[in-house]
Structures are given as structure tokens and as C-alpha cells.
Design an enzyme around this catalytic site. Structure first.
Site: not given
Ligand code: TYD
Length: 137
Positions: A53
């Protein structure tokens, strides 16, 4: 220092002695960076990757607290891949870049410092959308 156009290295100074390890990262080299949130990623299976992302406004700094992993960032033209390793440099990622985290070792723990509170509207999850957003900016 590696020559990088997107990422900025954050030097880590390690004090390793028979009482254990202490690692320090100072942020002078990247200018003003306020941390409002931290999160850490661990227990990532070897075949999995994270990230995939971009953030519109969020600035972040990445460190490996244990193990190692790769981080690839791109703006669609320039692409950089670095290895994050414990006791070695961290990286500051400005807003507006696509990122992928991969090749986690079993023991890898990736610490992320974030300049803003969690905001799902700041994410772009489609690479095609990201390239459109970049063009329109
Ligand atoms: P995600 O964006 O998929 O993680 P990565 O960047 O490692 O691939 O996030 C995983 C889950 O965690 C998603 O449901 C969103 C949640 N999340 C939060 O609630 N707060 C946060 O600060 C972060 C980074 C993620």
C-alpha cells in the site's frame, strides 16, 4: 551511507556488551519527525509479505528489532530495495510512496514509527490507483 533517493538512512548505534544489547537511533539526519504511533510486525511466515500500500500523508520510520526483512519502495519510476537488519540502520520513508515488506526471517520483528494516528482514509491499497493518484498530484 548507501545512495538512496526515496529512503533516508537512520543511523543505529549499538552498545553490545556482556549485560546485553542497547541500540540507539537518533533522528537528526532526517529533520523533523514526530511520532504519534508505533506498531510492530512479527511472526510473518516466510512465504508472506506485508505492506502493499501507499500512504498519502503518513511519514514512517522502519527498523528491524530482530532478524531481517526486505523493504521495497517505489513511486512508479524509482524503485529502491533495502534490507532491514537488527543492529543496523533504520529507514525513513516520506509520504506518498508504495511499499512492500518481504523475505521476513522467522525471528524478524519490524518496528514502525508513524507520524500520524491510524487513518484508514490515508491508505491506497491498489497499485493502479496509486499510480493515478501520483499522476494527479
Ligand atoms: P495492514 O495495513 O494490513 O498491515 P501491513 O501494513 O503490515 O500490511 O494492517 C493490518 C490490520 O491492522 C488492519 O486491519 C488495520 C489494522 N491496523 C490498525 O488498526 N491500526 C494501525 O495502526 C495499523 C498499522 C493497522
Amino acid at each position: 551511507m548507501t545512495s538512496l533517493k526515496i529512503l533516508k538512512e537512520i543511523k543505529v548505534i549499538s552498545f553490545l556488551d556482556n549485560r546485553g544489547n542497547l541500540d540507539v537511533a537518533e533522528f537528526q539526519s532526517i529533520g523533523k519527525f514526530e511520532t504519534k504511533r508505533i506498531y510492530y510486525i512479527s511472526n510473518v511466515p516466510e512465504s508472506e509479505s506485508r505492506g502493499a500500500h501507499a500512504h498519502k500523508k503518513l511519514e514512517q520510520a522502519f527498523f528491524a528489532l530482530a532478524g531481517n526483512l526486505n523493504m521495497t519502495v517505489t513511486d512508479g519510476c524509482i524503485t529502491e530495495t533495502v534490507e532491514l537488519k537488527s543492529h543496523e540502520v533504520g529507514y525513513f520513508l516520506p509520504a506518498g510512496y508504495w511499499r512492500d515488506l518481504s523475505n521476513f526471517t522467522n525471528d524478524a520483528v519490524c518496528l514502525v514509527l508513524a507520524s500520524e494516528h491510524y487513518d484508514e482514509n490515508d491508505y491506497i491499497y491498489s497499485y493502479e490507483e496509486y499510480l493515478e493518484w501520483k499522476k494527479s498530484g
